[in-house]
Write a protein that holds these residues in place. Structure first.
Motif, PDB file in Angstrom:
ATOM      1  N   PRO A   4       2.121  -0.080  -0.685  1.00  0.00           N
ATOM      2  CA  PRO A   4       2.757  -1.447  -1.586  1.00  0.00           C
ATOM      3  C   PRO A   4       2.426  -1.389  -2.958  1.00  0.00           C
ATOM      4  O   PRO A   4       2.967  -1.818  -3.975  1.00  0.00           O
ATOM      5  N   ALA A  47       6.071   1.769   8.722  1.00  0.00           N
ATOM      6  CA  ALA A  47       5.825   0.578   7.793  1.00  0.00           C
ATOM      7  C   ALA A  47       6.151   1.009   6.301  1.00  0.00           C
ATOM      8  O   ALA A  47       6.917   0.251   5.444  1.00  0.00           O
ATOM      9  N   GLU A  48       6.083   2.148   5.903  1.00  0.00           N
ATOM     10  CA  GLU A  48       6.430   2.741   4.255  1.00  0.00           C
ATOM     11  C   GLU A  48       8.071   2.169   4.286  1.00  0.00           C
ATOM     12  O   GLU A  48       8.664   1.705   3.240  1.00  0.00           O
ATOM     13  N   ARG A  50      10.047   0.473   5.883  1.00  0.00           N
ATOM     14  CA  ARG A  50      10.253  -1.121   6.262  1.00  0.00           C
ATOM     15  C   ARG A  50       9.946  -1.700   4.886  1.00  0.00           C
ATOM     16  O   ARG A  50      10.608  -2.379   4.183  1.00  0.00           O
ATOM     17  N   TRP A  51       8.729  -1.239   4.192  1.00  0.00           N
ATOM     18  CA  TRP A  51       8.480  -1.784   2.715  1.00  0.00           C
ATOM     19  C   TRP A  51       9.336  -1.441   1.852  1.00  0.00           C
ATOM     20  O   TRP A  51       9.743  -2.086   0.815  1.00  0.00           O
ATOM     21  N   TRP A  52       9.887  -0.150   1.741  1.00  0.00           N
ATOM     22  CA  TRP A  52      11.078   0.430   1.039  1.00  0.00           C
ATOM     23  C   TRP A  52      12.196  -0.530   0.924  1.00  0.00           C
ATOM     24  O   TRP A  52      12.685  -0.989  -0.120  1.00  0.00           O
ATOM     25  N   GLY A  54      12.368  -3.277   2.183  1.00  0.00           N
ATOM     26  CA  GLY A  54      12.202  -4.633   1.788  1.00  0.00           C
ATOM     27  C   GLY A  54      11.721  -4.856   0.343  1.00  0.00           C
ATOM     28  O   GLY A  54      11.393  -6.176   0.092  1.00  0.00           O
ATOM     29  N   TRP A  55      11.524  -3.929  -0.295  1.00  0.00           N
ATOM     30  CA  TRP A  55      11.508  -4.107  -1.866  1.00  0.00           C
ATOM     31  C   TRP A  55      13.120  -4.166  -2.435  1.00  0.00           C
ATOM     32  O   TRP A  55      13.263  -5.211  -3.028  1.00  0.00           O
ATOM     33  N   THR A 147       5.015   8.220   1.028  1.00  0.00           N
ATOM     34  CA  THR A 147       3.982   7.896   0.247  1.00  0.00           C
ATOM     35  C   THR A 147       3.622   8.929  -0.905  1.00  0.00           C
ATOM     36  O   THR A 147       3.705   8.673  -2.027  1.00  0.00           O
TER      37      THR A 147
END
Length: 191
Positions: A4, A47-48, A50-52, A54-55, A147
């Protein structure tokens, strides 16, 4: 630096050094869109990833984000996966031409992708970043994980934009990411 934190740094760099490109980025994928994607393909996104999504859920047009690749949306990734899974199930591919656990997140607009490999094809390392070419057997594992890839992207945006100049599509097409030791690892479909 955490994923994040790297995303936040990338977001700031894009706003500073590529404001016109930044304006083409789509809104984030919703939790419902991410859940539907996972349900359709019967997988759990790390998770990474999903964050990607979600960015920013992809971008408008095909201007290069890095190395002649643009951000792929969740919908575009799903369409890529549907087509390739259909061909895989029909027996049209040699081994490792496509795998169900490959989730594309970058595309070049010509049918080629950079994917997160949830299965660890070739190496046994789930979560690695690999290239998928639609018409070539080469299957390079570029980075050990998302990452590490994002660290390389942030680093290149920091150094390429030193001095405050705006970065262009042409700059980003020619950029080379710094790979960790022993990467990329080269394989071929059919192996």
């Amino acid at each position: 630096m955490t994923f994040p934190a790297l995303l936040a740094r990338l977001d700031a760099l894009l706003q500073q050094r590529r404001p016109a490109y930044y304006a083409t980025l789509n809104p984030p994928a919703t939790a419902a869109e991410l859940a539907a994607f996972e349900a359709e393909f019967e997988l759990t996104l790390p998770a990474e990833l999903r964050w990607w999504f979600g960015w920013h859920n992809g971008q408008q047009g095909f201007e290069s984000f890095v190395q002649n690749n643009c951000l792929q949306s969740l919908g575009s990734a799903a369409e890529t996966m549907r087509v390739n899974l259909e061909l895989l199930e029909a027996g049209d591919f040699v081994p490792n031409w496509w795998q169900p656990g490959w989730v594309p997140f970058l595309e070049n607009g010509g049918g080629d992708h950079v994917c997160v490999d949830l299965a660890g094809t070739f190496t046994g390392h789930a979560g690695q970043i690999m290239e998928h070419w639609h018409d070539w057997e080469a299957r390079s594992v570029l980075f050990p994980d998302l990452t590490t890839w994002l660290q390389a992207v942030v680093q290149v945006y920091e150094t390429a934009g030193e001095g405050g100049q705006e970065l262009t599509d042409e700059h980003m097409e020619e950029i080379e990411l710094e790979h960790p030791a022993n990467f990329p690892k080269d394989f071929e479909a059919g192996d």
